[in-house]
Design an enzyme around this catalytic site. Structure first.
Site, PDB file in Angstrom:
ATOM      1  CG  LEU A 101      -1.766   1.381   1.544  1.00  0.00           C
ATOM      2  CD1 LEU A 101      -2.780   1.434   0.021  1.00  0.00           C
ATOM      3  CD2 LEU A 101      -2.724   0.892   2.658  1.00  0.00           C
ATOM      4  CG  ASN A 102       2.567   2.447   3.273  1.00  0.00           C
ATOM      5  OD1 ASN A 102       2.060   2.804   3.611  1.00  0.00           O
ATOM      6  ND2 ASN A 102       3.599   2.283   4.110  1.00  0.00           N
ATOM      7  CE1 TYR A 103       7.853   1.544  -0.495  1.00  0.00           C
ATOM      8  CE2 TYR A 103       8.163  -0.408  -1.127  1.00  0.00           C
ATOM      9  CZ  TYR A 103       8.173   0.818  -0.393  1.00  0.00           C
ATOM     10  OH  TYR A 103       9.368   0.326   1.289  1.00  0.00           O
TER      11      TYR A 103
END
Length: 184
Positions: A126-128
């Site tokens: 998610l954070n990418y």
């Protein structure tokens, strides 16, 4: 927020991550060792002369993470995954052609890795945030459309997160290009 005190809550939505056209990233999860021949092919991507700064980041998994169930937290990638890969292209040169060349490099690398990474769904971190997977409609989208990226980021936790979002943010104020939608 400001000194006038008259800002609207929408100011929270005005944010950026990376300078436009300067970064492209994608990610994968791996649950079985990658064959040596495939790793050799992967190394050829890193020696591409047309790319200023192509990178691979490997994050090992296992250990205590194997003891945490997929449903215990929203982050499902625990047991059964041996590592995570982040594919990155970074460039300084201006211009659409340069940006397209770097973005295409990342996309080709991602496609090359398809046989060696997780499947059904092909997982992503998610954070990418990978907008190639899909984006919502101006901040609002259906559950089915959001499932395209939601299942890749959250697997079986996605439905539960949508139900929570519907209860705590029924008007979908907190949103981004790939946010969890509401059911309404």
């Amino acid at each position: 927020m400001g000194t006038s005190g008259h800002e609207t809550p929408e100011v929270l939505l005005n944010r950026t991550r990376f300078p436009p056209g300067k970064y492209k990233g994608k990610s994968d999860y791996v649950n079985k060792p990658i064959p040596l021949d495939a790793l050799r092919g992967l190394m050829r991507f890193l020696h591409d002369d047309g790319i200023e700064n192509g990178q691979l980041q490997f994050a090992p998994y296992g250990g205590i993470m194997d003891n945490i169930s997929e449903s215990e937290t929203p982050f499902p990638y625990r047991s059964g995954y041996i590592f995570h890969i982040h594919y990155i292209a970074i460039w300084q040169e201006e211009g659409d052609e340069t940006a397209q060349r770097h973005m295409n490099w990342t996309r080709r690398l991602y496609e090359y890795m398809k046989p060696y990474v997780s499947k059904f769904p092909r997982a992503a971190y998610l954070n990418y945030r990978d907008l190639d997977i899909g984006v919502n409609n101006n901040g609002y989208t259906s559950y089915d459309q959001a499932s395209i990226w939601g299942l890749k980021y959250f697997r079986n936790n996605f439905r539960r997160l949508v139900e929570v979002k519907t209860k705590v943010d029924p008007h979908n104020f907190f949103r981004n290009e790939q946010s969890i939608p509401t059911l309404s």
